[in-house]
Design a protein around this motif. Structure first.
Motif, PDB file in Angstrom:
ATOM      1  N   ILE A  90      -0.463  20.705  63.218  1.00 16.63           N
ATOM      2  CA  ILE A  90      -1.289  19.704  62.533  1.00 16.63           C
ATOM      3  C   ILE A  90      -0.671  18.311  62.691  1.00 16.63           C
ATOM      4  O   ILE A  90      -1.380  17.328  62.921  1.00 16.63           O
ATOM      5  CB  ILE A  90      -1.433  20.088  61.047  1.00 16.63           C
ATOM      6  CG1 ILE A  90      -2.377  21.272  60.974  1.00 16.63           C
ATOM      7  CG2 ILE A  90      -1.894  18.924  60.199  1.00 16.63           C
ATOM      8  CD1 ILE A  90      -3.141  21.428  59.742  1.00 16.63           C
ATOM      9  N   LYS A  91       0.633  18.294  62.608  1.00 16.44           N
ATOM     10  CA  LYS A  91       1.328  17.007  62.707  1.00 16.44           C
ATOM     11  C   LYS A  91       1.076  16.362  64.076  1.00 16.44           C
ATOM     12  O   LYS A  91       0.944  15.150  64.199  1.00 16.44           O
ATOM     13  CB  LYS A  91       2.830  17.248  62.498  1.00 16.44           C
ATOM     14  CG  LYS A  91       3.590  16.019  62.017  1.00 16.44           C
ATOM     15  CD  LYS A  91       5.065  16.260  62.048  1.00 16.44           C
ATOM     16  CE  LYS A  91       5.606  16.737  60.749  1.00 16.44           C
ATOM     17  NZ  LYS A  91       7.082  16.844  60.738  1.00 16.44           N
ATOM     18  N   GLU A  96     -15.247  26.648  55.495  1.00 14.39           N
ATOM     19  CA  GLU A  96     -14.739  25.340  55.894  1.00 14.39           C
ATOM     20  C   GLU A  96     -13.814  24.819  54.800  1.00 14.39           C
ATOM     21  O   GLU A  96     -14.132  24.946  53.610  1.00 14.39           O
ATOM     22  CB  GLU A  96     -15.911  24.382  56.114  1.00 14.39           C
ATOM     23  CG  GLU A  96     -15.546  23.259  57.066  1.00 14.39           C
ATOM     24  CD  GLU A  96     -16.785  22.550  57.587  1.00 14.39           C
ATOM     25  OE1 GLU A  96     -17.226  22.878  58.694  1.00 14.39           O
ATOM     26  OE2 GLU A  96     -17.277  21.677  56.864  1.00 14.39           O
ATOM     27  N   VAL A  97     -12.695  24.252  55.214  1.00 15.41           N
ATOM     28  CA  VAL A  97     -11.756  23.685  54.238  1.00 15.41           C
ATOM     29  C   VAL A  97     -11.378  22.271  54.670  1.00 15.41           C
ATOM     30  O   VAL A  97     -11.404  21.940  55.858  1.00 15.41           O
ATOM     31  CB  VAL A  97     -10.456  24.517  54.105  1.00 15.41           C
ATOM     32  CG1 VAL A  97     -10.662  25.769  53.320  1.00 15.41           C
ATOM     33  CG2 VAL A  97      -9.830  24.813  55.451  1.00 15.41           C
ATOM     34  N   LEU A  98     -11.048  21.498  53.681  1.00 16.57           N
ATOM     35  CA  LEU A  98     -10.488  20.170  53.973  1.00 16.57           C
ATOM     36  C   LEU A  98      -8.983  20.282  53.841  1.00 16.57           C
ATOM     37  O   LEU A  98      -8.465  20.737  52.815  1.00 16.57           O
ATOM     38  CB  LEU A  98     -11.012  19.142  52.977  1.00 16.57           C
ATOM     39  CG  LEU A  98     -12.359  18.499  53.289  1.00 16.57           C
ATOM     40  CD1 LEU A  98     -12.737  17.534  52.196  1.00 16.57           C
ATOM     41  CD2 LEU A  98     -12.332  17.777  54.639  1.00 16.57           C
ATOM     42  N   VAL A  99      -8.311  19.920  54.875  1.00 14.49           N
ATOM     43  CA  VAL A  99      -6.852  20.035  54.880  1.00 14.49           C
ATOM     44  C   VAL A  99      -6.268  18.624  54.890  1.00 14.49           C
ATOM     45  O   VAL A  99      -6.657  17.805  55.735  1.00 14.49           O
ATOM     46  CB  VAL A  99      -6.386  20.797  56.141  1.00 14.49           C
ATOM     47  CG1 VAL A  99      -4.883  20.974  56.136  1.00 14.49           C
ATOM     48  CG2 VAL A  99      -7.065  22.151  56.227  1.00 14.49           C
ATOM     49  N   ARG A 100      -5.409  18.352  53.946  1.00 13.23           N
ATOM     50  CA  ARG A 100      -4.771  17.029  53.905  1.00 13.23           C
ATOM     51  C   ARG A 100      -3.293  17.201  54.172  1.00 13.23           C
ATOM     52  O   ARG A 100      -2.594  17.982  53.531  1.00 13.23           O
ATOM     53  CB  ARG A 100      -4.980  16.363  52.553  1.00 13.23           C
ATOM     54  CG  ARG A 100      -6.430  16.211  52.201  1.00 13.23           C
ATOM     55  CD  ARG A 100      -6.612  15.403  50.959  1.00 13.23           C
ATOM     56  NE  ARG A 100      -6.708  13.984  51.277  1.00 13.23           N
ATOM     57  CZ  ARG A 100      -6.748  13.038  50.368  1.00 13.23           C
ATOM     58  NH1 ARG A 100      -6.645  13.342  49.102  1.00 13.23           N
ATOM     59  NH2 ARG A 100      -6.848  11.774  50.718  1.00 13.23           N
ATOM     60  N   LYS A 126      -2.833  12.864  58.006  1.00  9.63           N
ATOM     61  CA  LYS A 126      -4.261  12.922  58.346  1.00  9.63           C
ATOM     62  C   LYS A 126      -5.000  13.880  57.407  1.00  9.63           C
ATOM     63  O   LYS A 126      -4.364  14.701  56.714  1.00  9.63           O
ATOM     64  CB  LYS A 126      -4.464  13.366  59.798  1.00  9.63           C
ATOM     65  CG  LYS A 126      -3.904  14.741  60.095  1.00  9.63           C
ATOM     66  CD  LYS A 126      -4.049  15.140  61.533  1.00  9.63           C
ATOM     67  CE  LYS A 126      -3.223  14.340  62.493  1.00  9.63           C
ATOM     68  NZ  LYS A 126      -1.761  14.647  62.425  1.00  9.63           N
ATOM     69  N   THR A 127      -6.310  13.743  57.433  1.00  7.18           N
ATOM     70  CA  THR A 127      -7.178  14.732  56.769  1.00  7.18           C
ATOM     71  C   THR A 127      -7.959  15.451  57.863  1.00  7.18           C
ATOM     72  O   THR A 127      -8.443  14.810  58.799  1.00  7.18           O
ATOM     73  CB  THR A 127      -8.156  14.040  55.804  1.00  7.18           C
ATOM     74  OG1 THR A 127      -7.392  13.324  54.842  1.00  7.18           O
ATOM     75  CG2 THR A 127      -9.031  15.056  55.081  1.00  7.18           C
ATOM     76  N   LEU A 128      -8.056  16.738  57.745  1.00  6.04           N
ATOM     77  CA  LEU A 128      -8.744  17.532  58.769  1.00  6.04           C
ATOM     78  C   LEU A 128      -9.863  18.333  58.129  1.00  6.04           C
ATOM     79  O   LEU A 128      -9.708  18.832  57.018  1.00  6.04           O
ATOM     80  CB  LEU A 128      -7.775  18.523  59.419  1.00  6.04           C
ATOM     81  CG  LEU A 128      -6.558  17.972  60.130  1.00  6.04           C
ATOM     82  CD1 LEU A 128      -5.465  19.010  60.120  1.00  6.04           C
ATOM     83  CD2 LEU A 128      -6.904  17.597  61.546  1.00  6.04           C
ATOM     84  N   PRO A 182      -8.288  10.035  60.028  1.00  6.15           N
ATOM     85  CA  PRO A 182      -6.993   9.392  59.715  1.00  6.15           C
ATOM     86  C   PRO A 182      -7.034   8.725  58.345  1.00  6.15           C
ATOM     87  O   PRO A 182      -8.102   8.386  57.833  1.00  6.15           O
ATOM     88  CB  PRO A 182      -6.839   8.374  60.845  1.00  6.15           C
ATOM     89  CG  PRO A 182      -8.202   8.150  61.372  1.00  6.15           C
ATOM     90  CD  PRO A 182      -9.044   9.326  61.040  1.00  6.15           C
ATOM     91  N   PHE A 183      -5.884   8.546  57.754  1.00  4.91           N
ATOM     92  CA  PHE A 183      -5.811   7.836  56.473  1.00  4.91           C
ATOM     93  C   PHE A 183      -6.124   6.355  56.680  1.00  4.91           C
ATOM     94  O   PHE A 183      -5.836   5.790  57.730  1.00  4.91           O
ATOM     95  CB  PHE A 183      -4.403   7.962  55.882  1.00  4.91           C
ATOM     96  CG  PHE A 183      -4.138   9.311  55.261  1.00  4.91           C
ATOM     97  CD1 PHE A 183      -5.121  10.277  55.187  1.00  4.91           C
ATOM     98  CD2 PHE A 183      -2.882   9.599  54.741  1.00  4.91           C
ATOM     99  CE1 PHE A 183      -4.875  11.509  54.612  1.00  4.91           C
ATOM    100  CE2 PHE A 183      -2.623  10.834  54.166  1.00  4.91           C
ATOM    101  CZ  PHE A 183      -3.615  11.785  54.099  1.00  4.91           C
ATOM    102  N   LYS A 184      -6.694   5.767  55.668  1.00  2.00           N
ATOM    103  CA  LYS A 184      -7.096   4.365  55.816  1.00  2.00           C
ATOM    104  C   LYS A 184      -5.892   3.421  55.804  1.00  2.00           C
ATOM    105  O   LYS A 184      -5.760   2.523  56.624  1.00  2.00           O
ATOM    106  CB  LYS A 184      -8.052   3.989  54.678  1.00  2.00           C
ATOM    107  CG  LYS A 184      -9.477   4.449  54.919  1.00  2.00           C
ATOM    108  CD  LYS A 184     -10.348   4.012  53.776  1.00  2.00           C
ATOM    109  CE  LYS A 184     -11.754   4.582  53.921  1.00  2.00           C
ATOM    110  NZ  LYS A 184     -12.547   4.365  52.726  1.00  2.00           N
TER     111      LYS A 184
END
Lengths: 315, 129
Positions: free
Chosen positions: A133-134, A214-218, A192-194, A182-184
């Protein structure tokens, strides 16, 4: 000898007053008459003149009375058999379908278990996932990008037990990246958020079941220094004693703590425990006190959090 | 009727059925009846099976959902409850096994009687606290 009265027995249309008689098909074969009669065969529409003496043969379209009865009985039996066997086949198929429905239900529960378990394992125990992820960037990302095949040993055991009657069976859980956000602001390396899809598949015998979530991964850095002043302690439950969170700004920018340990409401102790061990659980709580995510994995100063999985209906 | 010629009636064969005809007809009827009777038995049994199976599956799914909604830690590790439905009685047994800190295996078993024997419908799921 036969006269008009006798003919009444055989022909419903016989008229004693008239010399014209209408014989129903199949009723008469050979008759002797005392005088001349005229018969009309309705089926053929042809009239027959019967002279006194032997009338050798009258041919009509239908067969004899008992033949008709036999045909009727055979017809009724045929209908009973056709409908009966049809109905029995329908019932048998219903029983079979119910058996399959039970298996589908069991497979569906196993897939839900596998997704839960894989998220649980990721929550605690996966450096490979974090590293992948990184390294993902929005530029080099091609969707759908399968990055990880999860393990779910307990669910696999469950599958083996439930579907032991089938020779070959397989359970697969894959994580694929669908969107990289991407983060603002204040983005640190790798943050990041995926939007990720979790696809679980089960094959056993002729059974092929698929579940998709579906998941949001931060993936965010844990920052202790900058927003430490904004951190608050929220009591969540008797066992999950505390959650350290940052303020609203942190949610907007993606910077947050999200640290919660199982012991004590002491923020200092919580932080120390989090820093010492990677096997702790984190909570992300919004300022209103609502739990947003309850899964996090902290590694090298980063947290990985997952939103609850949202099932996607099959296409 | 006395002035009628018996030969004509005999020729027309309207006196009745012979013994052979009656025996053949009875045999056909018996064969057909046996098949139809078996069909009725099969239909009744299948309807019962379908009813029992679908009711048991529904009970198992509902019980699983109830435990998932309440949370496995808020439910007793072993529980058993009886349900009297319209046509049969069902017993639902639940068992919660702790796998790790937060993971639990929930096993639901619905037991019912069908044609004198016990039938079990098991469902299992792993859920989080």
């Amino acid at each position: 000898m036969i006269n008009a009265r006798t003919l009444n027995i055989f022909s419903r249309k016989a008229s004693a007053g008239s010399q014209v008689y209408s014989a129903l098909p199949g009723q008469l074969s050979s008759l002797t008459f005392e005088r001349a009669y005229t018969f009309q065969a309705p089926a053929g529409g042809r009239a027959y003149r019967a002279l006194p003496g032997q009338l050798s043969s009258l041919t009509f379209e239908r067969t004899g009375r008992r033949g008709s009865a036999l045909m009727m009985v055979m017809g009724i039996l045929f209908v009973i058999f056709i409908f009966g066997f049809g109905y029995s086949n329908y019932l048998q198929s219903q029983v079979h379908l119910l058996e399959r429905e039970k298996e589908y239900e069991a497979a569906s529960l196993i897939l839900r278990s596998a997704i839960t378990e894989s998220l649980y394992i990721l929550n605690y125990d996966n450096q490979i996932f974090i590293n992948k992820i990184k390294s993902i960037t929005p530029k080099d990302f091609i969707r759908p990008y399968e990055i990880y095949q999860a393990k779910a040993e307990n669910s696999r055991k469950l599958m083996e037990e439930v579907f032991k009657k089938y020779g070959s069976k397989d359970l697969g859980i894959s994580y694929e990246v669908r969107e990289v956000i991407p983060f603002k602001d204040f983005e640190r390396t790798g943050e990041k958020t995926l939007r990720m899809g979790i696809i679980a598949r089960l094959n056993a015998g002729g059974l092929n079941v698929r579940h998709e979530c579906e998941v949001l991964v931060r993936f965010a850095a844990v920052i202790f220094d900058k927003y430490e002043a904004d951190a608050r302690i929220i009591k969540v439950g008797p066992e999950r004693a505390s959650a350290m969170i940052s303020d609203v700004r942190s949610f907007n920018t993606g910077k947050y703590y999200g640290i919660c340990v199982y012991t004590g409401a002491d923020a200092k102790a919580a932080r120390e425990a989090a820093q010492k061990s990677s096997r702790f659980r984190a909570l992300l709580v919004n300022p209103a006190g609502l739990v947003m995510v309850n899964k996090a994995f902290v590694t090298e100063g980063y947290t990985l959090t997952f939103s609850p999985p949202v099932p996607i209906p099959p296409r | 009727m006395k002035h009628y010629d018996r030969r004509i009636f005999k020729k027309l064969n309207i006196f009745g059925f012979s013994l052979v005809e009656v025996i053949i007809a009875s045999a056909i009827l018996a064969m057909a009846s046996v098949s139809v009777f078996q069909l009725f038995i099969f239909a009744t049994r299948s309807t019962k099976t379908i009813y029992n199976h679908s009711t048991a599956l529904n009970l198992a799914v509902v019980s699983m959902d109830q435990i998932a909604a309440a949370g496995p830690t808020n439910c007793p590790p072993f529980s058993s409850s009886d349900y009297s439905m319209e046509r049969n009685k069902f017993k639902v047994e639940s068992k919660i096994i702790k796998l790790s800190n937060d993971l639990y295996q929930v096993e639901i078993k619905v037991i019912y009687k069908e044609t004198g024997r016990d039938v079990e419908l098991p469902l299992s799921m792993i859920m989080e606290e």
